[in-house]
Design a protein around this motif. Structure first.
Motif, PDB file in Angstrom:
ATOM      1  N   ASP A 232      -7.799 -14.741   0.394  1.00 28.92           N
ATOM      2  CA  ASP A 232      -6.708 -14.780  -0.589  1.00 28.92           C
ATOM      3  C   ASP A 232      -5.706 -13.669  -0.294  1.00 28.92           C
ATOM      4  O   ASP A 232      -6.047 -12.486  -0.306  1.00 28.92           O
ATOM      5  CB  ASP A 232      -7.294 -14.613  -1.994  1.00 28.92           C
ATOM      6  CG  ASP A 232      -6.248 -14.811  -3.081  1.00 28.92           C
ATOM      7  OD1 ASP A 232      -5.422 -13.904  -3.272  1.00 28.92           O
ATOM      8  OD2 ASP A 232      -6.269 -15.872  -3.722  1.00 28.92           O
ATOM      9  N   GLY A 233      -4.449 -14.060  -0.056  1.00 27.50           N
ATOM     10  CA  GLY A 233      -3.415 -13.079   0.275  1.00 27.50           C
ATOM     11  C   GLY A 233      -3.152 -12.100  -0.843  1.00 27.50           C
ATOM     12  O   GLY A 233      -2.904 -10.910  -0.592  1.00 27.50           O
ATOM     13  N   ALA A 234      -3.204 -12.551  -2.097  1.00 30.42           N
ATOM     14  CA  ALA A 234      -2.941 -11.653  -3.227  1.00 30.42           C
ATOM     15  C   ALA A 234      -4.018 -10.587  -3.334  1.00 30.42           C
ATOM     16  O   ALA A 234      -3.719  -9.398  -3.578  1.00 30.42           O
ATOM     17  CB  ALA A 234      -2.858 -12.460  -4.517  1.00 30.42           C
ATOM     18  N   LEU A 235      -5.273 -10.974  -3.162  1.00 32.25           N
ATOM     19  CA  LEU A 235      -6.359  -9.994  -3.200  1.00 32.25           C
ATOM     20  C   LEU A 235      -6.238  -8.992  -2.054  1.00 32.25           C
ATOM     21  O   LEU A 235      -6.444  -7.788  -2.234  1.00 32.25           O
ATOM     22  CB  LEU A 235      -7.709 -10.706  -3.122  1.00 32.25           C
ATOM     23  CG  LEU A 235      -8.155 -11.481  -4.358  1.00 32.25           C
ATOM     24  CD1 LEU A 235      -9.473 -12.189  -4.094  1.00 32.25           C
ATOM     25  CD2 LEU A 235      -8.298 -10.539  -5.551  1.00 32.25           C
ATOM     26  N   ALA A 236      -5.891  -9.493  -0.865  1.00 30.58           N
ATOM     27  CA  ALA A 236      -5.730  -8.602   0.284  1.00 30.58           C
ATOM     28  C   ALA A 236      -4.564  -7.633   0.070  1.00 30.58           C
ATOM     29  O   ALA A 236      -4.628  -6.467   0.469  1.00 30.58           O
ATOM     30  CB  ALA A 236      -5.517  -9.426   1.547  1.00 30.58           C
ATOM     31  N   HIS A 237      -3.516  -8.103  -0.573  1.00 29.19           N
ATOM     32  CA  HIS A 237      -2.356  -7.262  -0.862  1.00 29.19           C
ATOM     33  C   HIS A 237      -2.750  -6.111  -1.779  1.00 29.19           C
ATOM     34  O   HIS A 237      -2.447  -4.931  -1.509  1.00 29.19           O
ATOM     35  CB  HIS A 237      -1.262  -8.114  -1.501  1.00 29.19           C
ATOM     36  CG  HIS A 237      -0.023  -7.364  -1.866  1.00 29.19           C
ATOM     37  ND1 HIS A 237       0.189  -6.827  -3.122  1.00 29.19           N
ATOM     38  CD2 HIS A 237       1.079  -7.051  -1.138  1.00 29.19           C
ATOM     39  CE1 HIS A 237       1.356  -6.215  -3.148  1.00 29.19           C
ATOM     40  NE2 HIS A 237       1.924  -6.354  -1.957  1.00 29.19           N
ATOM     41  N   GLU A 238      -3.437  -6.424  -2.884  1.00 29.59           N
ATOM     42  CA  GLU A 238      -3.862  -5.385  -3.824  1.00 29.59           C
ATOM     43  C   GLU A 238      -4.821  -4.406  -3.171  1.00 29.59           C
ATOM     44  O   GLU A 238      -4.737  -3.191  -3.384  1.00 29.59           O
ATOM     45  CB  GLU A 238      -4.529  -6.038  -5.045  1.00 29.59           C
ATOM     46  CG  GLU A 238      -3.547  -6.640  -6.030  1.00 29.59           C
ATOM     47  CD  GLU A 238      -2.581  -5.598  -6.590  1.00 29.59           C
ATOM     48  OE1 GLU A 238      -3.034  -4.511  -6.981  1.00 29.59           O
ATOM     49  OE2 GLU A 238      -1.374  -5.871  -6.606  1.00 29.59           O
ATOM     50  N   ALA A 239      -5.754  -4.922  -2.384  1.00 30.48           N
ATOM     51  CA  ALA A 239      -6.723  -4.055  -1.721  1.00 30.48           C
ATOM     52  C   ALA A 239      -6.039  -3.105  -0.741  1.00 30.48           C
ATOM     53  O   ALA A 239      -6.408  -1.924  -0.647  1.00 30.48           O
ATOM     54  CB  ALA A 239      -7.765  -4.894  -0.994  1.00 30.48           C
ATOM     55  N   THR A 240      -5.028  -3.584  -0.037  1.00 33.47           N
ATOM     56  CA  THR A 240      -4.315  -2.742   0.923  1.00 33.47           C
ATOM     57  C   THR A 240      -3.553  -1.624   0.214  1.00 33.47           C
ATOM     58  O   THR A 240      -3.587  -0.460   0.649  1.00 33.47           O
ATOM     59  CB  THR A 240      -3.346  -3.591   1.771  1.00 33.47           C
ATOM     60  OG1 THR A 240      -4.079  -4.637   2.410  1.00 33.47           O
ATOM     61  CG2 THR A 240      -2.657  -2.738   2.831  1.00 33.47           C
ATOM     62  N   LEU A 241      -2.879  -1.960  -0.873  1.00 34.52           N
ATOM     63  CA  LEU A 241      -2.170  -0.924  -1.634  1.00 34.52           C
ATOM     64  C   LEU A 241      -3.147   0.128  -2.153  1.00 34.52           C
ATOM     65  O   LEU A 241      -2.858   1.335  -2.117  1.00 34.52           O
ATOM     66  CB  LEU A 241      -1.418  -1.562  -2.804  1.00 34.52           C
ATOM     67  CG  LEU A 241      -0.242  -2.480  -2.442  1.00 34.52           C
ATOM     68  CD1 LEU A 241       0.362  -3.091  -3.706  1.00 34.52           C
ATOM     69  CD2 LEU A 241       0.830  -1.717  -1.660  1.00 34.52           C
ATOM     70  N   GLY A 257     -10.609 -11.805   8.964  1.00 28.75           N
ATOM     71  CA  GLY A 257     -10.583 -13.102   8.304  1.00 28.75           C
ATOM     72  C   GLY A 257      -9.223 -13.395   7.721  1.00 28.75           C
ATOM     73  O   GLY A 257      -8.202 -12.943   8.233  1.00 28.75           O
ATOM     74  N   GLY A 258      -9.200 -14.132   6.601  1.00 26.37           N
ATOM     75  CA  GLY A 258      -7.932 -14.498   5.991  1.00 26.37           C
ATOM     76  C   GLY A 258      -7.346 -13.386   5.144  1.00 26.37           C
ATOM     77  O   GLY A 258      -7.896 -12.282   5.042  1.00 26.37           O
ATOM     78  N   GLY A 259      -6.214 -13.677   4.535  1.00 27.75           N
ATOM     79  CA  GLY A 259      -5.523 -12.687   3.717  1.00 27.75           C
ATOM     80  C   GLY A 259      -4.515 -11.854   4.464  1.00 27.75           C
ATOM     81  O   GLY A 259      -3.947 -10.904   3.922  1.00 27.75           O
ATOM     82  N   THR A 260      -4.251 -12.221   5.717  1.00 32.19           N
ATOM     83  CA  THR A 260      -3.347 -11.429   6.566  1.00 32.19           C
ATOM     84  C   THR A 260      -1.971 -11.256   5.938  1.00 32.19           C
ATOM     85  O   THR A 260      -1.388 -10.165   5.988  1.00 32.19           O
ATOM     86  CB  THR A 260      -3.196 -12.113   7.940  1.00 32.19           C
ATOM     87  OG1 THR A 260      -4.481 -12.198   8.554  1.00 32.19           O
ATOM     88  CG2 THR A 260      -2.264 -11.326   8.839  1.00 32.19           C
ATOM     89  N   GLU A 261      -1.444 -12.328   5.338  1.00 34.84           N
ATOM     90  CA  GLU A 261      -0.094 -12.247   4.776  1.00 34.84           C
ATOM     91  C   GLU A 261       0.001 -11.159   3.715  1.00 34.84           C
ATOM     92  O   GLU A 261       1.013 -10.448   3.630  1.00 34.84           O
ATOM     93  CB  GLU A 261       0.294 -13.604   4.170  1.00 34.84           C
ATOM     94  CG  GLU A 261       0.451 -14.731   5.192  1.00 34.84           C
ATOM     95  CD  GLU A 261      -0.853 -15.442   5.505  1.00 34.84           C
ATOM     96  OE1 GLU A 261      -1.914 -14.936   5.070  1.00 34.84           O
ATOM     97  OE2 GLU A 261      -0.822 -16.486   6.184  1.00 34.84           O
ATOM     98  N   GLY A 262      -1.051 -11.006   2.893  1.00 36.30           N
ATOM     99  CA  GLY A 262      -1.044  -9.967   1.868  1.00 36.30           C
ATOM    100  C   GLY A 262      -1.069  -8.576   2.438  1.00 36.30           C
ATOM    101  O   GLY A 262      -0.385  -7.667   1.935  1.00 36.30           O
ATOM    102  N   GLU A 270       5.427  -0.753   1.703  1.00 36.09           N
ATOM    103  CA  GLU A 270       5.172   0.688   1.660  1.00 36.09           C
ATOM    104  C   GLU A 270       5.785   1.430   2.841  1.00 36.09           C
ATOM    105  O   GLU A 270       5.557   2.628   3.000  1.00 36.09           O
ATOM    106  CB  GLU A 270       3.665   0.938   1.626  1.00 36.09           C
ATOM    107  CG  GLU A 270       2.979   0.433   0.364  1.00 36.09           C
ATOM    108  CD  GLU A 270       3.499   1.125  -0.888  1.00 36.09           C
ATOM    109  OE1 GLU A 270       3.498   2.371  -0.915  1.00 36.09           O
ATOM    110  OE2 GLU A 270       3.921   0.413  -1.830  1.00 36.09           O
ATOM    111  N   GLY A 271       6.568   0.719   3.657  1.00 39.09           N
ATOM    112  CA  GLY A 271       7.249   1.368   4.779  1.00 39.09           C
ATOM    113  C   GLY A 271       6.312   1.915   5.840  1.00 39.09           C
ATOM    114  O   GLY A 271       6.540   2.995   6.391  1.00 39.09           O
TER     115      GLY A 271
END
Length: 342
Positions: A232-241, A257-262, A270-271
């Motif tokens: 899930d891209g949204a979960l990956a996005h939050e985890a990365t932040l 795995g997946g979630g690359t877009e997030g 975040e630059g």
């Protein structure tokens, strides 16, 4: 005025007699499939007006296989590309006819996978799917195999010893390659691995290979707890932040795995271009832009045309020769993309 191709022209190109070509064109007397293919190839080459009719007659004599495919989330660009490759592969064979049926799984739960597999099995002759490795999935595969329907694992292995075969990359080598790329491009610090699920055998093998390489070759890089994205891209996005906030010394990310877009969106927002090494999978518009903008260091790609052709041919072979032994795993070479070769 351009002369219209004739039967004699087909005979000359195919190196056959006019009488043989006439039998193929008019469906008279049995003709070997190889001979009919030569006639069709010659007709196509010279633009003969009846080549479509020859193709239809050829197809009538070919075995017809209904091939089922169960893929992961339809919202992911990668699985959309996989579906396209499978459709194209189904239209390509000349020794058999294939009708692909492609369905997507809404989630990765073993119960849903088992249910969808059982639902698809009566409607097709063989199935290939992307699924987690779980006892419930193994039991479902065993039932379908027992009913005479070959089941293949695609991209990530499962039900070893029961499924008919695996087609995809050597995921341990993919992980070690990602480790090599990270070791060459990241400064000393912390590294994180994203997987879609610990139940995806392919993701686990990539993580094993990645950790193994860094242990051997880059002790200055410290791997922190694995992140699970559930594809899930949204979960990956939050985890990365969250990782960026908690680990200011984070130096590299490997998305196994997946979630690359997030992950890419978070690094871009975040630059972090050029500050954190990122290795991920599959070239698509999002990862292409990430390479061009120095967000991603490298992308490891699955050769989708080869994947489609390999799995379609293996499924057809399993149906044509049910008692034949098949190689347990078919490994495809993978591609490596960087900013300079996209």
């Amino acid at each position: 005025m351009v002369r219209r191709p004739t039967v004699a022209d087909i005979a000359r190109i195919a190196d056959l007699s006019v009488a043989t070509v006439d039998r193929v064109l008019n469906g008279r007397l049995p003709v070997r499939q190889e001979t009919a293919q030569r006639v069709f190839g010659a007709a196509e080459q010279i633009g003969y007006h009846g080549s479509g009719l020859i193709r239809r007659r050829l197809e009538q004599n070919l075995p017809h296989y209904r091939l089922g495919f169960l893929l992961q989330r339809p919202d992911q660009l990668f699985y959309q590309d996989v579906a396209t490759a499978l459709q194209q592969a189904g239209a390509s064979p000349t020794q058999f006819r294939a009708t692909p049926t492609i369905a997507f799984l809404a989630n990765q739960t073993p119960a849903e996978i088992a249910t969808r597999l059982a639902e698809m099995a009566p409607r097709v002759d063989a199935i290939a799917m992307v699924a987690v490795d779980h006892p419930a999935v193994t039991a479902a595969v065993q039932e379908v195999e027992a009913a005479g329907k070959p089941v293949f694992s695609l991209l990530s292995d499962f039900a070893a010893g029961i499924r008919r075969g695996y087609v995809g990359t050597n995921n341990r080598k993919v992980g070690r390659t990602a480790g090599w790329l990270i070791a060459k491009s990241a400064k000393a610090g912390k590294v994180v691995v994203f997987v879609g699920s610990h139940r995806f055998h392919g993701h686990e093998m990539r993580e094993i290979g990645f950790r193994s390489y860094l242990r051997e070759a880059a002790p200055e890089l410290s791997i922190i707890d694995t992140q699970v994205s559930l594809e899930d891209g949204a979960l990956a996005h939050e985890a990365t932040l969250d990782l960026l906030r908690r680990h200011p010394d984070l130096s590299a990310i490997y998305v196994a795995g997946g979630g690359t877009e997030g992950v890419i969106t978070a690094l871009r927002d975040e630059g972090m271009a050029g500050r954190i090494a990122l290795v991920c999978n599959e070239l698509n518009p999002v990862t292409h832009a990430a390479l061009a903008d120095n967000i991603a260091t490298a992308v490891i790609g699955t050769p989708l045309a080869a994947l489609g052709a390999s799995i379609v041919n293996l499924m057809a072979a399993a149906l044509a020769h049910p008692a034949a032994d098949f190689a347990g795993q078919t490994f495809l070479p993978f591609d490596i993309y960087v900013s300079e070769n996209i």
